[in-house]
Enzyme design. Structure first.
Site, short mmCIF file in Angstrom:
data_model
loop_
_atom_site.label_atom_id
_atom_site.label_comp_id
_atom_site.label_asym_id
_atom_site.label_seq_id
_atom_site.Cartn_x
_atom_site.Cartn_y
_atom_site.Cartn_z
CE LYS A 14 -2.01 -1.06 3.93
NZ LYS A 14 -1.45 -2.40 4.20
NE ARG A 90 -5.27 -0.02 9.60
CZ ARG A 90 -4.05 -0.36 9.23
NH1 ARG A 90 -3.78 -1.58 8.90
NH2 ARG A 90 -3.12 0.54 9.19
NE ARG A 124 7.33 -2.85 6.41
CZ ARG A 124 6.00 -2.91 6.39
NH1 ARG A 124 5.32 -2.33 5.42
NH2 ARG A 124 5.36 -3.55 7.34
NE ARG A 156 5.87 -0.53 10.02
CZ ARG A 156 4.75 -0.58 9.28
NH1 ARG A 156 4.74 -0.07 8.07
NH2 ARG A 156 3.67 -1.15 9.75
NE ARG A 167 1.45 -4.79 11.37
CZ ARG A 167 2.64 -4.82 10.78
NH1 ARG A 167 3.68 -5.34 11.41
NH2 ARG A 167 2.79 -4.33 9.58
P1 AP5 Z 1 4.76 -1.65 2.01
O1 AP5 Z 1 4.47 -0.77 0.85
O2 AP5 Z 1 5.51 -1.11 3.16
O3 AP5 Z 1 3.42 -2.40 2.53
P2 AP5 Z 1 2.10 -1.83 3.21
O4 AP5 Z 1 0.94 -2.46 2.50
O5 AP5 Z 1 2.16 -0.36 3.30
O6 AP5 Z 1 2.18 -2.56 4.62
P3 AP5 Z 1 2.14 -1.99 6.10
O7 AP5 Z 1 2.79 -3.04 6.96
O8 AP5 Z 1 2.65 -0.60 6.16
O9 AP5 Z 1 0.63 -2.02 6.43
P4 AP5 Z 1 0.07 -2.03 7.85
O10 AP5 Z 1 -1.37 -1.92 7.55
O11 AP5 Z 1 0.51 -3.15 8.68
O12 AP5 Z 1 0.76 -0.81 8.59
P5 AP5 Z 1 0.35 0.69 8.81
O13 AP5 Z 1 1.59 1.47 8.82
O14 AP5 Z 1 -0.76 1.08 7.94
O15 AP5 Z 1 5.55 -2.93 1.42
C1 AP5 Z 1 6.05 -3.94 2.28
C2 AP5 Z 1 7.45 -4.39 1.82
O16 AP5 Z 1 7.33 -5.06 0.55
C3 AP5 Z 1 8.46 -3.26 1.60
O17 AP5 Z 1 9.74 -3.68 2.00
C4 AP5 Z 1 8.43 -3.03 0.09
O18 AP5 Z 1 9.67 -2.54 -0.38
C5 AP5 Z 1 8.15 -4.43 -0.42
N1 AP5 Z 1 7.36 -4.45 -1.65
C6 AP5 Z 1 6.35 -3.61 -2.00
N2 AP5 Z 1 5.85 -3.98 -3.20
C7 AP5 Z 1 6.56 -5.07 -3.61
C8 AP5 Z 1 6.52 -5.91 -4.77
N3 AP5 Z 1 5.65 -5.69 -5.77
N4 AP5 Z 1 7.40 -6.95 -4.83
C9 AP5 Z 1 8.27 -7.19 -3.83
N5 AP5 Z 1 8.38 -6.42 -2.71
C10 AP5 Z 1 7.52 -5.38 -2.61
O19 AP5 Z 1 -0.25 0.63 10.33
C11 AP5 Z 1 0.62 0.36 11.41
C12 AP5 Z 1 -0.18 0.35 12.71
O20 AP5 Z 1 -0.77 1.66 12.94
C13 AP5 Z 1 -1.38 -0.61 12.77
O21 AP5 Z 1 -0.98 -1.92 13.11
C14 AP5 Z 1 -2.22 0.08 13.88
O22 AP5 Z 1 -1.69 -0.17 15.15
C15 AP5 Z 1 -2.05 1.56 13.56
N6 AP5 Z 1 -3.07 2.06 12.62
C16 AP5 Z 1 -2.84 2.63 11.40
N7 AP5 Z 1 -3.98 2.95 10.79
C17 AP5 Z 1 -4.98 2.60 11.64
C18 AP5 Z 1 -6.42 2.67 11.57
N8 AP5 Z 1 -7.05 3.16 10.50
N9 AP5 Z 1 -7.12 2.22 12.64
C19 AP5 Z 1 -6.51 1.73 13.73
N10 AP5 Z 1 -5.16 1.63 13.87
C20 AP5 Z 1 -4.40 2.06 12.82
MG MG Z 2 2.41 0.99 4.89
#
Ligand code: AP5
Ligand code: MG
Length: 214
Positions: A14, A90, A124, A156, A167
């Site tokens: 994402k 979400r 990552r 991270r 998660r």
């Molecule tokens: P990356 O682009 O980093 O993946 P992502 O989908 O952004 O994954 P996240 O782990 O950031 O999502 P998340 O939902 O767990 O975390 P968030 O920060 O939103 O890609 C991943 C890896 O793959 C990278 O190394 C990249 O280089 C590689 N990659 C990408 N594309 C590729 C490809 N095509 N081929 C190979 N490799 C590839 O949330 C974190 C925390 O915040 C949550 O757990 C929660 O505690 C809180 N939070 C955030 N939003 C909310 C909400 N709305 N409600 C409640 N709590 C929330």
């Molecule tokens: Mg992300």
């Protein structure tokens, strides 16, 4: 102007893809995860509250998230150019609340199987200063120093096996129903997130452009 929400399992790409779409559509990339990590780093009251939830792989309360997102979407850049929302909504209550104060043109589900995201997450690395995303297979050009801002590139805090499992469970329990909620409203577009990042970007742009045109 585009108002897009991007869904996908943890590690689906994402953040990687939303940053690219933001350039193409000239709209702000709003990642709630990045905003929370910035708040943690800055030691704000929200950050102090968020850290325990995030490290444990748990979602923050809807009320906290709504306050954060509502304030961000009220800013002038969103008014002028729309948004690419990454990580919000979400839960179904978050989705219902969002549509009360904003319009969403399209919600994209970046589909990547669980076994693949687990590998992507363990590989990552992110810049602790600006949030730029890297991986063991696409590192910065020198010594884990960010190419964009020269910050330190690290793992991270929530990318540890125990938090990852929690998660992914939260994704199945509360985010899949949120996707279904968007689908029932005719707003959901599912795009295959496998392949290289460039391949996925091309697929996403084709699908979103076709939807916006049609
Ligand atoms: P990356 O682009 O980093 O993946 P992502 O989908 O952004 O994954 P996240 O782990 O950031 O999502 P998340 O939902 O767990 O975390 P968030 O920060 O939103 O890609 C991943 C890896 O793959 C990278 O190394 C990249 O280089 C590689 N990659 C990408 N594309 C590729 C490809 N095509 N081929 C190979 N490799 C590839 O949330 C974190 C925390 O915040 C949550 O757990 C929660 O505690 C809180 N939070 C955030 N939003 C909310 C909400 N709305 N409600 C409640 N709590 C929330
Ligand atoms: Mg992300």
């Amino acid at each position: 102007m585009i108002r897009l929400v991007i869904f996908g399992r943890q590690g689906a790409g994402k953040g990687t893809q939303a940053a690219r779409l933001a350039e193409r559509y000239r709209a702000p990339h709003i990642s709630t995860g990045d905003m929370l990590r910035e708040a943690v780093a800055a030691g704000t009251p929200t950050g102090l509250q968020a850290k325990a939830y995030m490290d444990a792989g748990q979602l923050l309360p809807d009320s906290v998230m709504l306050g954060i997102v509502k304030a961000r979407l009220a800013q002038a850049d969103v008014e002028a150019n729309g948004f690419l929302l990454d990580g919000f909504p979400r839960t179904v209550p978050q989705a219902e609340a969002l549509l009360e104060f904003a319009t969403v043109d399209v919600a994209v589900n970046l589909e990547v199987p669980e076994e693949v995201v687990v590998e992507r997450i363990s590989a990552r690395r992110v810049c602790e200063a600006c949030g730029q995303i890297y991986s063991l297979s696409s590192p910065p050009s020198r010594d884990w120093i960010c190419d964009r801002c020269a910050g330190r590139v690290v793992q991270r805090d929530d990318d540890k096996p125990e938090a990852i499992a929690k998660r992914l469970a939260a994704y199945r329990e509360v985010t899949v129903p949120t996707l279904e909620w968007f689908d029932a409203r005719g707003l959901l577009l599912t795009v295959d997130g496998l392949g290289t990042p460039d391949e996925v970007t091309a697929r996403l742009l084709d699908a979103v452009d076709a939807r916006l045109a049609g």
